[in-house]
Design an enzyme around this catalytic site. Structure first.
Site, PDB file in Angstrom:
ATOM      1  N   GLU A 184      -7.793  -7.421  -3.358  1.00 33.58           N
ATOM      2  CA  GLU A 184      -8.577  -6.761  -2.302  1.00 33.58           C
ATOM      3  C   GLU A 184      -9.699  -7.640  -1.754  1.00 33.58           C
ATOM      4  O   GLU A 184     -10.251  -7.344  -0.689  1.00 33.58           O
ATOM      5  CB  GLU A 184      -9.162  -5.455  -2.851  1.00 33.58           C
ATOM      6  N   SER A 228      -8.801  -0.278   6.031  1.00 34.69           N
ATOM      7  CA  SER A 228      -8.226   0.474   7.152  1.00 34.69           C
ATOM      8  C   SER A 228      -7.516   1.737   6.672  1.00 34.69           C
ATOM      9  O   SER A 228      -6.942   2.463   7.494  1.00 34.69           O
ATOM     10  CB  SER A 228      -7.209  -0.392   7.897  1.00 34.69           C
ATOM     11  N   GLY A 252      -2.000  -1.979   6.530  1.00 37.38           N
ATOM     12  CA  GLY A 252      -3.185  -2.720   6.954  1.00 37.38           C
ATOM     13  C   GLY A 252      -3.788  -2.040   8.174  1.00 37.38           C
ATOM     14  O   GLY A 252      -3.810  -0.806   8.254  1.00 37.38           O
ATOM     15  N   THR A 295       0.871  -1.199   0.000  1.00 38.52           N
ATOM     16  CA  THR A 295       0.000   0.000   0.000  1.00 38.52           C
ATOM     17  C   THR A 295       0.897   1.234   0.000  1.00 38.52           C
ATOM     18  O   THR A 295       2.081   1.136   0.347  1.00 38.52           O
ATOM     19  CB  THR A 295      -0.955   0.041   1.219  1.00 38.52           C
TER      20      THR A 295
HETATM   21  O1  DON Z   1      -7.588  -1.434   2.656  1.00 47.20           O
HETATM   22  C1  DON Z   1      -6.922  -1.981   3.525  1.00 47.20           C
HETATM   23  O2  DON Z   1      -7.093  -1.815   4.705  1.00 47.20           O
HETATM   24  C2  DON Z   1      -5.802  -2.911   3.102  1.00 47.20           C
HETATM   25  N1  DON Z   1      -6.092  -3.443   1.810  1.00 47.20           N
HETATM   26  C3  DON Z   1      -4.539  -2.145   3.122  1.00 47.20           C
HETATM   27  C4  DON Z   1      -3.398  -3.047   2.863  1.00 47.20           C
HETATM   28  C5  DON Z   1      -2.140  -2.534   3.365  1.00 47.20           C
HETATM   29  O3  DON Z   1      -2.009  -1.469   3.887  1.00 47.20           O
HETATM   30  C6  DON Z   1      -1.038  -3.465   3.200  1.00 47.20           C
HETATM   31  N2  DON Z   1       0.070  -3.094   3.990  1.00 47.20           N
HETATM   32  N3  DON Z   1       0.402  -3.645   4.943  1.00 47.20           N
END
Ligand code: DON
Length: 558
Positions: free
Chosen positions: A406, A439, A460, A367
């Protein structure tokens, strides 16, 4: 003490400035985790574009120079503060395909089939980035698509030198790339791993970007690019259809807003859990005097962790895509509700056991976030993602870009954990056309209606706590923005019942004290990259901070 002296100390304690200083600029600032992308944004600002024009340029540039995470095959969120005072949120989160179902990842015994939610075409949700960036540009930008995409196209066609960090990321996925000839042709160097200093040229991506620059989002959602993705999906066990792409929408939503010690937090509403959870934690913490016991003292950590724990329990059980479920947002971000939690925490005085423990936790760095402020007082905060590094690790035909995974952000089986150890519930179950709960927390903090901070991070669920801790570091602990970003972090997400912490976060004494209080602690080495800007209300100077955890990133201003 005179007010100005007090405020100067507040923002720049001398001891702190000597250690880590932010980048300083008078007019505009761009901060991202890849300096070529930051430069692309700054060039647009210098050419007369506004923060939204620059955000679109950075978004496309990161898709080229940060292919693990920057993307056109994923989705995300953009929080905007316009100079006229309006706050806007663009939701370009991916949607589950129309053929998706609540049980699509379960075997006939009702168990989740390993890797199906994270690898290959079943993991792919309908991408939102291209329509998101195009919507932002059309509604709030001033420049033409061709102009803001020029840098990205140039970087794809002519290539850029790989850094050691970029090489490491690519090589970690070597075995996946090797298995797919169309991926290997781009992301391996004649079948071998790339090395430091090699030039990564992405002609296919350049061609895709040129098509988008010429024809707009339609080519992605109704034309060649949609067809190529659907074709590859059909051949490889996926369920994406033309209808999914043709019906994809971007939403303009009202951001979540709450106050914290006189500052206004403007952040991501559902289908992100970011703003709600951040505000719930901040509201609880407003009831404590945090600094007295000292930074990262057991006292402060106890209260912060308990606030995180309650807020994540609410997040995981109650939030989901508002087009499908009712989110009790008003209650969760109300000061009254926070007071009831504050009372419970005061009474307990120790770690409370809220549920059975689970142990799976996987956190990583994928991300990407970037922050922009322009000279006219517009601010943009963007977090977008492929979810895992390189998403589902597939590229459709010769489109040249990775597709997201996703679908793993849904609760594939309510009550079972996903790759981030998040145990979520029915509110976030899979339904056709639904957006998975996120998140991501692109945030703007205002003081007296003016921009004060622009911030956000990958990570995340740790995105939410990284954003919280950065704002606490500035507002409560009076750090400059660079130090606030670089400080080691800790995280609790209700389940698993552990405090994750970064090396050097706590003294041995504090660890012992926390363990005596009943906490379980776990050292974690990889954490997200906060990319933040602070605008000093006294002199109007911008301070930009690229996270020192990301050596390729940069704050650039003028
Ligand atoms: O939207 C979300 O919360 C996750 N798909 C974000 C993923 C993310 O930040 C990966 N990094 N650790």
């Amino acid at each position: 003490m005179r007010l100005t002296t007090f405020l100067a100390l507040f923002f720049f304690p001398a001891s702190v400035l000597a250690v880590s200083s932010p980048v300083v600029a008078k007019q505009s600032m761009v901060v991202s985790e890849q300096q070529l992308a930051s430069q692309a944004g700054l060039d647009i600002l210098k050419a007369g574009g506004n923060a939204i024009d620059a955000a679109v340029a950075v978004g496309y540039a990161l898709a080229v120079v940060n292919p693990c995470c920057g993307n056109i095959g994923g989705g995300g969120f953009m929080t905007i503060h316009l100079a006229n005072g309006k706050n806007i949120f663009l939701n370009f989160r991916e949607k589950a395909p129309l053929k998706a179902s609540a049980t699509m990842f379960l075997d006939n015994k009702g168990n989740i089939i390993a890797n199906k939610t994270t690898e290959g075409y079943l993991a792919v949700a309908v991408p939102g980035t291209v329509l998101g960036l195009d919507t932002a540009l059309k509604k709030y930008g001033t420049m033409k698509r061709q102009q803001v995409m020029k840098a990205a196209i140039h970087l794809a066609d002519n290539g850029y030198a790989l850094t050691s960090y970029a090489v490491k990321l690519l090589n970690n996925s070597f075995s996946y790339f090797q298995k797919q000839p169309n991926v290997a042709a781009i992301f391996l160097n004649n079948t071998k791993p790339y090395r430091l200093g090699d030039i990564l040229i992405q002609k296919e991506l350049g061609n895709t970007l040129k098509k988008i620059a010429a024809d707009g989002a339609d080519i992605f959602y109704k034309g060649d690019i949609a067809s190529a993705i659907i074709n590859a999906s059909e051949k490889n066990g996926g369920i994406l259809s033309l209808r999914d792409f043709a019906q994809y929408t971007v939403q303009e939503l009202t951001p979540i807003q709450c106050s914290y010690h006189g500052y206004t937090i403007v952040s991501a509403p559902p289908p992100s859990s970011g703003g709600v959870t951040l505000c719930e934690i901040a509201n609880i913490l407003e009831n404590y005097s945090l600094t007295k016991a000292g930074y990262h003292s057991a006292h402060d950590v106890h209260f912060i962790v308990e606030a995180m724990r309650y807020a994540f329990a609410d997040r995981n059980n109650q939030l989901g895509d508002p087009d499908f479920v009712n989110n009790p947002v008003e209650k969760l971000i109300s000061k009254e509700y926070a007071k009831t939690i504050h009372q419970k925490i005061l009474k307990d005085h120790a770690a409370i056991d809220m549920t059975p423990s689970i142990s799976i936790t996987h956190q990583s760095l994928n991300t990407t976030h970037y922050s922009i402020v322009d000279k006219n007082g517009n601010a943009v905060s963007v977090t977008y993602t492929l979810n895992s590094f390189f998403g589902a690790k597939v590229i459709a035909g010769n489109t040249g870009f990775f597709l997201n995974n996703e679908m793993d952000d849904f609760a594939s089986k309510p009550g079972a954990v996903n790759q981030f150890g998040l145990l979520q519930n029915m509110a976030n179950n899979i339904q056709p056309g639904k957006r998975p709960l996120s998140s991501m927390t692109p945030t703007i903090i205002l003081k007296d209606k003016n921009i004060f901070m622009v911030l956000g991070s990958p990570g995340g669920p740790r995105i939410i706590t990284a954003t919280l801790e950065t704002l606490l570091n500035v507002i409560n602990y009076k750090m400059n923005i660079q130090k606030a970003v670089d400080e080691p972090r800790f995280h609790h997400q209700w389940l698993p019942d552990v405090i994750d912490y970064e090396p050097d976060t706590f003294s041995i004494g504090t660890i012992n004290h926390l363990e005596e209080m009943g906490y379980h602690l776990k050292l974690q080495k990889t954490w997200g990259a906060m990319e933040a800007i602070l605008l000093n209300p006294i002199d109007g100077i911008l301070y930009g901070a690229n996270d020192s955890r990301r050596p390729d990133g940069k704050a650039i201003g003028y």
